[in-house]
Design a protein around this motif. Sequence first.
Motif, short mmCIF file in Angstrom:
data_model
loop_
_atom_site.label_atom_id
_atom_site.label_comp_id
_atom_site.label_asym_id
_atom_site.label_seq_id
_atom_site.Cartn_x
_atom_site.Cartn_y
_atom_site.Cartn_z
N VAL A 647 0.88 -1.17 0.00
CA VAL A 647 0.00 0.00 0.00
C VAL A 647 0.92 1.23 0.00
O VAL A 647 1.40 1.65 1.06
N PRO A 648 1.20 1.79 -1.16
CA PRO A 648 2.08 2.96 -1.22
C PRO A 648 1.50 4.11 -0.40
O PRO A 648 0.31 4.43 -0.53
N LEU A 649 2.32 4.73 0.43
CA LEU A 649 1.81 5.83 1.26
C LEU A 649 1.81 7.14 0.48
O LEU A 649 0.83 7.87 0.48
N GLU A 650 2.94 7.50 -0.14
CA GLU A 650 3.02 8.68 -1.01
C GLU A 650 2.55 9.93 -0.30
O GLU A 650 1.74 10.69 -0.81
N LEU A 651 3.08 10.15 0.92
CA LEU A 651 2.75 11.35 1.68
C LEU A 651 3.81 12.42 1.46
O LEU A 651 5.02 12.13 1.39
N THR A 652 3.37 13.65 1.35
CA THR A 652 4.30 14.76 1.23
C THR A 652 4.89 15.07 2.61
O THR A 652 4.38 14.61 3.64
N ASP A 653 5.95 15.90 2.64
CA ASP A 653 6.53 16.30 3.92
C ASP A 653 5.51 17.01 4.79
O ASP A 653 5.44 16.79 6.01
N THR A 654 4.69 17.85 4.17
CA THR A 654 3.67 18.57 4.94
C THR A 654 2.66 17.60 5.55
O THR A 654 2.26 17.75 6.72
N GLU A 655 2.25 16.60 4.77
CA GLU A 655 1.30 15.62 5.30
C GLU A 655 1.90 14.82 6.45
O GLU A 655 1.21 14.52 7.43
N TRP A 656 3.18 14.49 6.36
CA TRP A 656 3.81 13.78 7.46
C TRP A 656 3.84 14.65 8.72
O TRP A 656 3.65 14.17 9.84
N ARG A 657 4.06 15.96 8.54
CA ARG A 657 4.06 16.85 9.70
C ARG A 657 2.68 16.90 10.36
O ARG A 657 2.56 16.91 11.59
N VAL A 658 1.63 16.93 9.53
CA VAL A 658 0.27 16.95 10.07
C VAL A 658 -0.01 15.70 10.90
O VAL A 658 -0.53 15.76 12.02
N VAL A 659 0.35 14.53 10.35
CA VAL A 659 0.08 13.27 11.05
C VAL A 659 0.91 13.18 12.33
O VAL A 659 0.39 12.83 13.40
N ALA A 660 2.20 13.48 12.23
CA ALA A 660 3.08 13.37 13.40
C ALA A 660 2.66 14.33 14.50
O ALA A 660 2.69 13.99 15.70
N SER A 661 2.27 15.55 14.12
CA SER A 661 1.85 16.52 15.14
C SER A 661 0.51 16.12 15.76
O SER A 661 0.26 16.40 16.94
N ALA A 662 -0.37 15.49 14.99
CA ALA A 662 -1.64 15.01 15.56
C ALA A 662 -1.40 13.87 16.54
O ALA A 662 -2.12 13.72 17.53
N ALA A 663 -0.37 13.05 16.27
CA ALA A 663 -0.06 11.93 17.15
C ALA A 663 0.66 12.38 18.41
O ALA A 663 0.35 11.90 19.51
N TYR A 664 1.61 13.30 18.26
CA TYR A 664 2.46 13.65 19.40
C TYR A 664 2.27 15.07 19.91
O TYR A 664 2.77 15.41 20.98
N GLY A 665 1.56 15.91 19.17
CA GLY A 665 1.46 17.31 19.56
C GLY A 665 0.08 17.89 19.35
O GLY A 665 -0.93 17.20 19.51
N PRO A 666 0.02 19.15 18.91
CA PRO A 666 -1.26 19.86 18.81
C PRO A 666 -1.96 19.72 17.46
O PRO A 666 -2.98 20.37 17.23
N GLY A 667 -1.41 18.91 16.56
CA GLY A 667 -2.00 18.79 15.22
C GLY A 667 -3.41 18.21 15.25
O GLY A 667 -3.82 17.56 16.21
N LEU A 668 -4.14 18.45 14.16
CA LEU A 668 -5.54 18.02 14.07
C LEU A 668 -5.76 17.11 12.86
O LEU A 668 -5.32 17.42 11.75
N TYR A 669 -6.49 16.01 13.10
CA TYR A 669 -6.86 15.09 12.02
C TYR A 669 -7.71 15.80 10.96
O TYR A 669 -7.54 15.60 9.76
N ASP A 670 -8.63 16.66 11.41
CA ASP A 670 -9.63 17.22 10.49
C ASP A 670 -9.05 18.16 9.44
O ASP A 670 -9.71 18.43 8.43
N VAL A 671 -7.84 18.70 9.63
CA VAL A 671 -7.32 19.65 8.66
C VAL A 671 -6.88 18.98 7.36
O VAL A 671 -6.83 19.61 6.31
N SER A 672 -6.56 17.67 7.42
CA SER A 672 -6.12 16.95 6.21
C SER A 672 -6.28 15.45 6.42
O SER A 672 -5.31 14.74 6.71
N PRO A 673 -7.49 14.90 6.23
CA PRO A 673 -7.72 13.48 6.50
C PRO A 673 -6.99 12.52 5.56
O PRO A 673 -6.76 11.37 5.93
N ARG A 674 -6.63 12.96 4.35
CA ARG A 674 -6.07 12.03 3.37
C ARG A 674 -4.88 11.23 3.90
O ARG A 674 -4.86 9.99 3.79
N PRO A 675 -3.83 11.86 4.44
CA PRO A 675 -2.68 11.06 4.89
C PRO A 675 -3.05 10.08 6.01
O PRO A 675 -2.45 8.99 6.10
N PHE A 676 -4.00 10.45 6.84
CA PHE A 676 -4.44 9.53 7.89
C PHE A 676 -5.08 8.28 7.27
O PHE A 676 -4.90 7.17 7.77
#
Length: 751
Positions: A647-676
């Motif tokens: 299952v190719p992930l094909e996430l951009t650097d920005t998308e990885w930041r969104v996911v990582a910040s949602a997991a470990y910091g103040p990031g939000l799932y709702d701003v960009s659901p695609r990478p999740f």
Amino acid sequence: MDAVREHARALHDEATRTNERRLLVLTGARKAGYAAAVAACEATGLDAVSLSERDIVGRRLAPNRSDELLGTTHDCVVVDCHDACRPNALGRAAGAVDGGGLLVLVVPPLDEWPTRRDGFDEALAVPPFALEDVAGAFRDRLVTTLRQHRGIGIVDVDDDRVVTDGRTNPAPRLETGSFSLPDESAFPRTVYEACLTADQRDAVLVCERLRSPGNAVVLEADRGRGKSSAAGLAAAALAADGNEVLVTAPNYRNAAALFDRAAETLADIDALAADEREADRPAVRAAGSGVVRFRRPPDAVRESADVLIVDEAAALPVRVLDSLLSVAPSACFATTVHGYEGAGRGFDVRFRETLDEKRDVETVALGEPIRYAAADPVEVWLFRALLLDARPAVDPLVSDASVADLTYERLGPESLVDDEPRLREAFGLLVNAHYRTEPNDLARLLDAPNIAVRALTDDGHLVAVALLAREGGLAEPTRREMYEGSRVRGNMIPDVLTSQLRDPDAAVPVGLRVMRIATHHAVRSRGFGSRLLAELETEFGPADGNDPEGRFDALDYLSVGYGATPDLLSFWAANGYATVHLSTTRNDTSGEHSALMLRPLSGSGEELTDRHTAWFRRRITSVLADALDDVDPDVVRGALAATDGPVPLELTDTEWRVVASAAYGPGLYDVSPRPFRRLALRALVDGTLDDHQAERLLVVKVLQVTPWDETADRLSFVSERECMRTLGDVYKPLVDRYGTDVAEAEADRYR
């Protein structure tokens, strides 16, 4: 036609005296047979219904509408077998004949009939097979039963000659006398006065227990014993007392007799407020708040009521029966023991244990026929001819069987017909395994050229059986028609892959579909099913691949299609089958979505499997957010776990930041659901998380795009906030496993 007239009168006279039915077989040329049927009806003065494509006598009913006979009674039913001999229609016709009546079969010459090919045979000749490939074993066996059984008169219409008399000359029956009504009862006395037998009285009396929560009643009977009417009498009494009674059955016609009796009874006790039997949602309303209403099973499981009544419970899947237990605090299950329109025995074999654990159960067996006398010859013949009473081997014969010591056998049609006990064991296992096994399946097993049967036996007795269907290997013109939307019978897997999933080459490889696989209930969950599948792979795989019948050589894959449940998905995945499709619509009866799975046996099979597992992984996220947004998350988990592949992930650097910040910091799932979603799919296919609840959250919130409040409710979170916080925690191990350097750096900010 003198012989026909005289013999029809003689059979009818005896049937009338004994309150039994008789069967008259008119064998010979078509035209003479039709004339003989008219003569028989005229001589007896019986009003007839004819199952035929042509007008013969009385009201004509097309054979493909034979289900309209269910729940009706007639003095005479004429079945035209010249165009086609349909086992289902034969069973329904026999069931519609009243005591003192005649069942008339108009058939070709009996010696020639098994070798002739008819309209039903055409349905068995599925591509790439031709009509001449269809066997005649079912009709050969049918002719044998007609010649052997009592109560069956046979007349050669070409010679106007009685071949077999058919009269039984029975001794006079002892009068059974009337039955008494209960001395004390909660239901009105009028309800018991409407009972026709002591068995019905007992059934209604036991149904008084439904007035109290925690109780369940099981009404068991063969057809024609009045169990549905008994349930209708009880339903009327309960509704008159202000209860909401919810009735469910495979179709409303299955429950029509129940509603007829409920309406009549409410009218008799002056409690009928509204008769809505003809409405889109049938109901009978009592004065006050009481009501008897109908819903189909997939809708009924979402309802609530005071009392639940399930008619034809044996024709429903066990999973649906389990779900229905939550609908009402008390429930009645009316079930046919030996049916001709689908009578799987999952109710007795698997559901009763659950029912006994959750309810205080009382069972009533109704044995006395209402419309004809006990030991009716036509019923006895029908049970044997259609194997309505087929059973697996008794438990002690197989309960000590060992997986390693069983014998793998090919069960050919000839060997089954020549060995009645083995045929009954095989068909009995298939009936136990599936809730819609019917007489047509017996003919298909014996005659269809695309069908094979394999079994595991212990000292000659069947422990497990598989019903198999050859599919694919179709010629180019047939594949083109299939691709352009034409239905090609007997090729379920190639049809779906071609017409729905748009693969023009899916019907080129040859597959063997496991239509049914059944293990004796005494040895379930001990590895026998897996052993049988392994034997199939050994027999049909590349190391051997030679079938003694010559119809199943050079197979490319094994396949299966079934109503998806978590347990079944796990079973097939454990045996090496990969998910290629999850249907977007539910089965009308079971409410389940179908899963299609493949197990490659050759290079071509491998290519087909890889092509469609990859296509499944590419499209499943969009389907889960749309047509499959309400599927059980455990079904989704099982389907994805069984489609191993990248299952190719094909996430951009920005998308990885969104996911990582949602997991470990103040990031939000709702701003960009695609990478999740990409990460969720990858994790579920790879089996990354060893946490079922975390996987359910990925399915419901991320893949099915369920709102936060509904997600929290479906998965029993105490609040939306807890649900959001948990989703962030779920993504921590996914970021750690799949994240890039950018994701790692983003996570380090908050660790």
